[in-house]
Motif scaffolding. Sequence first.
Motif, PDB file in Angstrom:
ATOM      1  N   TYR A   1     -45.541 -42.279  71.298  1.00 25.06           N
ATOM      2  CA  TYR A   1     -44.606 -41.157  71.465  1.00 25.06           C
ATOM      3  C   TYR A   1     -43.174 -41.671  71.510  1.00 25.06           C
ATOM      4  O   TYR A   1     -42.943 -42.782  71.975  1.00 25.06           O
ATOM      5  N   PRO A   2     -42.258 -40.841  70.974  1.00 29.99           N
ATOM      6  CA  PRO A   2     -42.460 -39.527  70.357  1.00 29.99           C
ATOM      7  C   PRO A   2     -42.872 -39.671  68.893  1.00 29.99           C
ATOM      8  O   PRO A   2     -42.622 -40.692  68.265  1.00 29.99           O
ATOM      9  N   THR A   3     -43.494 -38.623  68.340  1.00 31.00           N
ATOM     10  CA  THR A   3     -43.944 -38.620  66.963  1.00 31.00           C
ATOM     11  C   THR A   3     -43.982 -37.189  66.449  1.00 31.00           C
ATOM     12  O   THR A   3     -44.150 -36.245  67.234  1.00 31.00           O
TER      13      THR A   3
ATOM     14  N   ARG B   1     -34.400 -37.457  65.293  1.00 29.67           N
ATOM     15  CA  ARG B   1     -34.324 -37.742  66.722  1.00 29.67           C
ATOM     16  C   ARG B   1     -33.152 -38.659  67.075  1.00 29.67           C
ATOM     17  O   ARG B   1     -32.622 -38.591  68.186  1.00 29.67           O
TER      18      ARG B   1
ATOM     19  N   ARG C   1     -44.273 -38.043  78.834  1.00 36.94           N
ATOM     20  CA  ARG C   1     -42.832 -37.815  78.869  1.00 36.94           C
ATOM     21  C   ARG C   1     -42.254 -38.211  80.226  1.00 36.94           C
ATOM     22  O   ARG C   1     -41.201 -38.859  80.309  1.00 36.94           O
TER      23      ARG C   1
ATOM     24  N   THR D   1     -45.229 -34.635  72.702  1.00 36.57           N
ATOM     25  CA  THR D   1     -45.412 -35.641  73.746  1.00 36.57           C
ATOM     26  C   THR D   1     -46.006 -34.978  74.983  1.00 36.57           C
ATOM     27  O   THR D   1     -45.417 -34.028  75.517  1.00 36.57           O
TER      28      THR D   1
ATOM     29  N   CYS E   1     -39.372 -45.165  73.114  1.00 36.43           N
ATOM     30  CA  CYS E   1     -40.743 -44.976  72.632  1.00 36.43           C
ATOM     31  C   CYS E   1     -41.717 -45.643  73.596  1.00 36.43           C
ATOM     32  O   CYS E   1     -41.367 -46.605  74.289  1.00 36.43           O
TER      33      CYS E   1
END
Length: 250
Positions: free
Chosen positions: A139-141, A205, A151, A146, A217
């Motif tokens: 993550y994130p993707t 992002r 998170r 997420t 990440c």
Amino acid sequence: MNKLTDRVIFKSDFCEAQCRQMYDLYQNYYGGTNWSLFREDLARKHCAILLLDRSQVLRGFTTLEIIDFEWENQPRRALFSGDTIIDRPYWGEQILPLAWCRLAGQIKAELPQLPLYWFLIVKGYRTYRYLPVFAKSFYPTWRSPTPDAMRDLMDYLAILKFGDNYRRETGLVQFPASRGHLSGIWAEIKPGYRQKPDVRYFLERNPNYDRGDELVCLMELTEENMRSHAKRGFLEGMKSADPYLKTSVF
């Protein structure tokens, strides 16, 4: 092209000449840095993986910090990736990812009962594109939202490491002035790459990556979550774990 070999060096073995070689290579590709900043950052790391050619010339490296922390009343560990570079003629070789996974496996074998995470801040799309090669879930993707728990953990680690320089609302680390960004042609997006899903998502992002913004990440390092090439190195590391690794690192 000479074949590269990898070597792990620990903090106690860092020498000034070797650190200078690392910096000289790094500054060929990154702006927003200087010797003092680089040396200060390196002093916080526990170890580094060096890539050497047959003449023992440094051709690449990555640095690593081990973060021990408690989350939800459980001790955990995170591996924080620091400065990383491979000299352009050696791009495409997979020795560094394999060596990194092997070292991660050795660290996991020290305390196998503790959850272990890979925590990194990404300043370029090439690095971000490695994540789906390493792991099934990270993550994130663009692939999935997420999870709240992940998170919260990302926020916790980012604030622990970067304090007010972390922006929860964007998931970015933004320093008052760049502490390292890809410079010149190295920051350019290869023709045809902007529409690749991972590249497009990274640019959405982190649109100001070329000014030094870095995307936080996170992934959990488990056998089940790692893809074949990464898993092979990880399991090799776990099986060959050096009983003196912990003493060497700390």
